[in-house]
Motif scaffolding. Structure first.
Motif, short mmCIF file in Angstrom:
data_model
loop_
_atom_site.label_atom_id
_atom_site.label_comp_id
_atom_site.label_asym_id
_atom_site.label_seq_id
_atom_site.Cartn_x
_atom_site.Cartn_y
_atom_site.Cartn_z
N ALA A 59 0.83 -1.20 0.00
CA ALA A 59 0.00 0.00 0.00
C ALA A 59 0.86 1.25 0.00
O ALA A 59 2.01 1.25 0.47
CB ALA A 59 -0.92 -0.01 1.22
N LYS A 60 0.33 2.32 -0.52
CA LYS A 60 0.99 3.63 -0.49
C LYS A 60 0.20 4.51 0.47
O LYS A 60 -0.97 4.82 0.22
CB LYS A 60 1.01 4.25 -1.90
N GLN A 61 0.83 4.87 1.58
CA GLN A 61 0.17 5.66 2.62
C GLN A 61 1.06 6.81 3.06
O GLN A 61 2.28 6.67 3.15
CB GLN A 61 -0.17 4.78 3.83
N VAL A 62 0.42 7.92 3.35
CA VAL A 62 1.12 9.09 3.88
C VAL A 62 0.61 9.36 5.29
O VAL A 62 -0.60 9.55 5.49
CB VAL A 62 0.89 10.33 2.98
N GLY A 63 1.51 9.35 6.25
CA GLY A 63 1.12 9.60 7.63
C GLY A 63 0.67 11.03 7.85
O GLY A 63 1.14 11.96 7.19
N LEU A 64 -0.24 11.21 8.80
CA LEU A 64 -0.79 12.54 9.07
C LEU A 64 -0.35 13.10 10.41
O LEU A 64 -1.02 13.96 10.99
CB LEU A 64 -2.33 12.49 9.00
#
Length: 297
Positions: A65-70
């Motif tokens: 998966a491609k995820q960007v932390g917030l």
């Protein structure tokens, strides 16, 4: 930018905890705090996928998966109930606990014991600070005047106000044993028992709530061993020092804070650097926004 803000908030909380630890480095019975962090939710740009096709004819392998932390958030603020160092005072009413358990104290309007127990359990607080004193009636109290709960000596009742854990004014001397028994020598030179200091034991002392004045309050997660189940506090709800998992008492000593200054200063430096790094993220984000505005010009 908002990830940097969340990091700044978290490190500010960590610095607040560290500052409170350092401020209480010489507070008797103080238990230090520790701040931990958790990652916040991540924005998923693409879900993970399994391999395409099957067997030898598989065309593509799986992808992650491609995820960007917030950002981050405060996970827990723990109370670490590790043993503090003992300071020798040679004062017989200074008591420290070697092991588990806490002193129980009571504040009551009438100070009476009813039916072998004390009514109003919400007024019962707990502490590891054992600097005790005698009031004008010779009753054992803490620095705020709260009565120390213990056995009156007959094994059936708890201490209330006058007449419980009382050392007569004409006693020649007194001493506190490792099991909490208070012995005194009467004017005739005979040894008598004034009572016994009892301890409250908890399966999860970190679940206690700090209420100030070196005191803790019971919560639903503290796990008071043999605690009262809705009824008045009785002698069976407390433990004799050295029994049922409770520690022993050491007279003439006080338990100091478990704060390690070297550790706190190190954590303070890392928290400060983390705070500064998050401010740099905000500054960089602002510079990028400024460049975008300049493109329009």
């Amino acid at each position: 930018m908002y990830s940097g803000i969340s990091g700044m908030k978290g490190f500010q909380t960590k610095l607040d905890t560290i500052g409170n630890n350092i401020a209480n480095v010489n507070t008797f019975g103080f238990k230090k705090g520790r701040t931990t962090f958790q990652g916040m939710m991540s924005q998923t740009m693409q879900d993970a996928q399994g391999p395409l096709g099957g067997g030898p004819g598989r065309t593509l392998g799986g992808v992650n998966a491609k995820q960007v932390g917030l950002g981050s958030k405060v996970g827990t603020i723990d109370n670490l109930h590790t043993q503090g160092n003992r300071q020798t005072t040679n004062r017989p009413l200074d008591l420290s606990i070697e092991g588990d358990g806490m002193f129980a104290m009571y504040e009551s309007g009438d100070g009476t014991a009813t039916g072998g127990g004390l009514q109003g359990n919400e007024n019962v607080t707990f502490s590891r600070a054992g600097n005790f004193y005698l009031d004008s009636d010779g009753v054992l109290v803490n620095g705020d005047g709260k009565y120390i709960i213990g056995d009156q000596g007959n094994g059936t009742g708890l201490t209330g106000r006058a007449g419980a854990l009382t050392i007569p004014s004409d006693a020649q001397s007194f001493s506190v044993q490792s099991d909490g028994t208070i012995n005194y020598v009467n004017p005739e030179g005979e040894t008598e028992v004034a009572g016994r200091v009892m301890l409250a034991n908890f399966s999860n002392p970190s679940g206690l709530r700090k209420i100030g004045n070196n005191e803790f309050q019971e919560t639903a997660n503290a796990g008071w061993v043999n605690g009262p189940a809705g009824g008045p506090l009785g002698i069976d709800n407390l433990s004799i020092a050295g029994e049922d998992g409770a520690g022993q008492l050491v007279s003439g000593t006080l338990e100091m804070s478990n704060v390690d200054l070297a550790e706190e200063f190190t954590e303070m430096i890392t928290a400060q650097r983390g705070f500064q790094a998050n401010t740099r993220i905000i500054t960089t984000s602002d510079e990028i926004l400024n460049e975008l505005i300049n493109l329009k010009r």
